[in-house]
Design an enzyme around this catalytic site. Structure first.
Site, mmCIF file in Angstrom:
data_model
loop_
_atom_site.group_PDB
_atom_site.id
_atom_site.type_symbol
_atom_site.label_atom_id
_atom_site.label_comp_id
_atom_site.label_asym_id
_atom_site.label_seq_id
_atom_site.Cartn_x
_atom_site.Cartn_y
_atom_site.Cartn_z
ATOM 1 C CE LYS A 72 -4.025 0.382 0.523
ATOM 2 N NZ LYS A 72 -5.050 -0.027 1.448
ATOM 3 C CD GLU A 128 -7.173 8.502 2.042
ATOM 4 O OE1 GLU A 128 -8.053 7.827 2.586
ATOM 5 O OE2 GLU A 128 -5.978 8.162 2.018
#
Ligand code: ARG
Length: 467
Positions: free
Chosen positions: A292, A299
């Site tokens: 990841k 965000e």
């Protein structure tokens, strides 16, 4: 019920008519020094301008005004070196500074508050602070616009899909997409410039609410503090917080724009899109999934509008229905504006860093641009231009061809001329030229369109505007 003990004796700054000090809880709800100490520099600047004016108009002696001016500089350095003894029982930054000034310079300090009230004092301090923040927002927006301009210039002719409804619509250029944000942030910059211009009137000298009987010179203090002029109505001067609301409104719109690009970055950086790679500096890893690379900054930027808009709604709610003039409700303005300003400046800096560092994946952009029948409009336009079909008929014929291609599992350029002629016998081989994505974007040369030449012209225009 037992009586809660008094925390201290009557307040030294205003306690003449009070036999006792406030309840501890009263002190906790009333004091603003925990947050309004951020206004110290503005408070000192305002007081120095006021003292100089009091001397120039003969209201104070030069000797007292000089002592005050010097003493305030001592206070300033005490605060900036962390030596200032902030005292919660002195409520706010205004009383803390005045009280310490009096400790330092004696009697003269007690004369500073002549022809002034904390109502006009806080109004001027806060305006000065918000004015600085407008300037910081303008500078931050200009840096962000430069980062988008650099991306636009590099990728003026990189083809990517343009979307409506997040469905492939027509091919556009990377540079054009980047310039869309330059336009948005330029409008935001304009809103901060407008707000700054409108707020640049000095409320100092309105005193408590009605003005003063002392022969003050409000033009002098306004000039000294960099204002265009003094405010013209003393009641309005102490009860107005429009300047803070305008700052918050402009901040909210800016944060909404940041949020929109943040959302695009989240989508674009996903393994499904792979339109952009965000640098390691603006992403984080997962503690369990080693592959990841999360777009956390994007965000968070997507979310920050929540705080800024929250502050905007809070201040509207605080101000709504307040009868003139000052009410203590208005002390609740500061934490909202401080938090919104901090959030905005951090957000602008983070977005500028992210945009500067991001790398577009040209191959993925181009492949995506060519899929999804993105040149269907070009085909319809060709039928109009070359065969003289009315646009509605051309639209219908193209729709039939899209359905045909979809049925065969291919894209529009993969259909044969024979396939095409089944739908309209007049279609010729040269139709294939308009089905390429490069051709599509190159053809959109209308002013403000996506053609690379238009993009380059807009980049040049913005570069000359921003200098
Ligand atoms: N701390 C106050 C505020 O932030 C200053 C003004 C106080 N004025 C007053 N009349 N109590 O609004």
């Amino acid at each position: 019920m037992t009586e809660r003990p008094d925390t201290n004796s009557a307040n030294q700054m205003w306690g003449g008519r009070f036999a006792s000090g406030p309840d501890a809880i009263m002190q906790a709800i009333n004091a603003s020094i925990g947050f309004d100490q951020r206004l110290y520099a503005q408070d000192i600047a305002g007081s120095r301008a006021h003292a100089a004016m009091l001397a120039a108009t003969g209201i104070l002696t030069n000797k007292d005004a000089e002592a005050i001016g010097e003493g305030l500089l001592t206070v300033l350095s005490e605060i900036e070196t962390g030596k200032f003894p902030f005292r919660v029982e002195l409520e706010d930054i205004h009383l803390n500074i005045e009280s310490r000034l009096t400790e330092i310079v004696g009697e003269a300090g007690k004369r500073l508050h002549t022809a002034r009230s904390r109502n006009d004092q806080v109004a001027v301090d806060f305006r000065l602070w918000v004015r600085d923040q407008c300037e910081a927002a303008i500078t931050g927006l200009e840096a962000l616009m430069q980062a988008f301009l650099a991306q636009a210039e590099a990728g003026a002719d990189w083809v990517m899909p343009g979307f409506t409804h997040l469905q492939t619509a027509q091919p556009v250029t990377w540079g054009h997409h980047m310039l869309a944000y330059v336009e948005m942030f330029a409008r935001d910059r304009g809103r901060f410039q407008d707000a700054r211009r409108r707020m640049n009137e000095c409320p100092l000298g309105a005193a408590a609410l009605a003005g003063t009987s002392f022969p003050i010179d409000r033009h002098m203090t306004a000039r000294a503090l960099g204002f265009d002029r003094p405010t013209a109505n003393s009641l309005d001067s102490v009860s107005d917080r429009d300047f803070a609301l305008e700052f918050l409104a402009a901040s909210s719109i800016t944060a909404m724009h940041l949020s929109r690009f943040a959302e695009e970055l989240v989508i674009w950086s996903s393994a499904q899109f792979r339109f952009v790679r965000l640098s390691d500096r603006w992403t984080t890893g997962s503690s369990i999934m080693p592959q990841k690379k999360n777009p956390d900054a994007a965000e968070l930027l997507r979310a920050k509008l929540g705080r800024i808009l929250g502050a905007t709604v809070a201040l509207f709610t605080i101000m709504k229905g307040l009868a003139l003039t000052y009410s203590k409700d208005m002390q609740e303005d500061k934490e909202q504006v401080f938090d919104a300003a901090d959030t905005l400046m951090l957000g602008l800096a983070a977005m500028t860093g992210m945009v500067g560092d991001m790398t577009a994946n040209r191959d993925a952009l181009k492949a995506a641009a060519a899929s999804g029948f993105s040149t269907a409009t070009d085909l319809a336009d060709w039928l109009v231009r070359e065969l003289g079909l009315p646009f509605r008929e051309a639209h219908h014929a193209t729709g039939t061809l899209v359905a045909m291609a979809e049925g065969k599992g291919v894209d529009l350029p993969d259909l044969s001329l024979g396939d095409m002629q089944c739908v309209h016998p007049g279609i010729r081989q040269d139709v294939f030229a308009v089905l390429g994505v490069e051709n599509s974007v190159n053809s959109r040369t209308s002013y403000g369109g996506t053609a690379p030449d238009q993009v380059r012209a807009q980049v040049a225009r913005w570069r000359s505007v921003l200098g």
